[in-house]
Design a protein around this motif. Structure first.
Motif: not given
Length: 245
Positions: A39-44, A67-69, A85-91, A225-236
Motif C-alpha cells: 500500500g501507498y508505494h510501487i514496490y510491494p 488486497v484479496e477482496s 498499487a494492490y494491482h501490482l502484487i503477483n498471485q 517520493a519521486k518514484a511515486i510521482e512518476n507512477s499513477p499513484l496520487p502525488n499526496e
C-alpha cells in the motif's frame, strides 16, 4: 536475546533496504514484522519477496488483509486497488498475504517466571484498532489481561512509543508501538524499527529490566517520493513521505 521488530513498510523499498542494512548491523537473534507490507508505494513485490527470502515471521496488516477482496473486484480495483498499487502484487505474493496470521505469541521461562510477548498489527481485538500512547489506561490493562500479554507489540498508527503500565498485582506491563519503516507519521521522515533486549533477569516485577531501543534510519526520501510521482499513484503519497504525516 535481541529481537528486531518492525512494521508498516507500505511498499517503500528505499526505506526498507536502509532499515535492513541497519538491522543486520545489530545482529538480532530473531526478527519479526507486524504487517502492512503493501500500500501507498510501487514496490510491494520486492518487499514481500525479501520478507519471504529471509523467512521473517510476519503478521497480516489491515492493508495486507484488504488486497484479496479489492483486487478481485473490478469496480473496487479501479478505485482502491490502483490507488494503493494492490494491482501490482503477483498471485504468489497475494496468496502469501492471505495466509498470514493475525497474532504471534512468544512465552519465555526466565528464572522460573514467565514472560509473554504478544504481537498484533492494530491490537489483539482488531487488526485496525489504534492503541495510542494516550489510550485510556484501564482499557489497555484490560486488553493486556485478556491477551495474557506482559509485552504487547503493535503497529498501525505509525507513531512509535514505549508505554509502561502497572497492573493491580503490581506487575509492570509494556506496550510498544514500532512506528513505521516506510511511512512515518510522527514528523520524523526517517524509518523506524525497534530492538528488544531481554535476559535472564528480565521480569514484570522490575520496571527497567525490559530494554527497548527505537532506531531511526535515514534513507533517500526524495528518491522514494519521486518514484511515486512518476507512477499513477496520487502525488499526496509522495508529500506524506516528505512531511512524515
Amino acid at each position: 536475546m535481541k529481537i528486531a521488530l518492525f512494521s508498516d513498510i507500505h511498499a517503500n523499498l528505499p526505506a526498507f533496504d536502509a532499515m535492513l542494512n541497519d538491522m543486520d548491523s545489530q545482529k538480532p537473534d530473531m526478527v519479526y514484522c507486524l504487517g502492512d507490507l503493501v500500500g501507498y508505494h510501487i514496490y510491494p513485490n520486492e518487499i514481500i519477496d525479501e520478507i519471504r527470502r529471509r523467512a521473517i515471521g510476519t503478521l497480516k496488516g489491515n492493508h495486507d488483509e484488504k488486497v484479496e477482496s479489492i483486487i478481485t473486484t473490478s469496480e473496487s480495483l479501479n478505485e482502491a486497488g490502483k490507488k494503493y498499487a494492490y494491482h501490482l502484487i503477483n498471485q504468489g505474493n497475494r496468496d502469501y498475504l492471505k495466509a498470514l496470521p493475525a497474532h504471534i505469541r512468544l512465552e519465555y521461562k526466565l528464572n522460573n517466571n514467565k514472560l509473554n510477548l504478544v504481537f498484533a498489527h492494530g491490537s489483539t481485538r482488531s487488526i485496525d484498532e489504534y492503541i495510542l500512547i494516550d489510550t485510556e489506561e484501564n482499557y489497555v490493562l484490560d486488553l493486556l489481561k485478556e491477551a495474557d500479554a506482559d509485552l504487547l507489540f503493535v503497529g498501525h498508527s505509525h507513531k512509535p512509543y514505549h508505554r509502561i503500565l502497572q497492573d493491580a498485582n503490581g506487575e509492570f506491563k509494556h506496550v510498544i508501538n514500532l512506528g513505521s519503516v516506510g511511512k512515518p507519521k510522527d514528523g520524523d521522515v526517517r524509518g523506524c524499527y525497534a530492538i528488544l533486549t531481554i535476559n535472564n533477569d528480565s521480569s514484570t516485577l522490575v520496571k527497567e529490566s525490559i530494554k527497548v531501543e527505537f532506531r531511526r534510519v535515514e534513507y533517500d526520501v526524495e528518491l522514494s517520493a519521486k518514484a511515486i510521482e512518476n507512477s499513477p499513484l496520487p502525488n499526496e503519497f509522495a508529500e506524506n513521505l516528505r512531511n512524515a504525516n
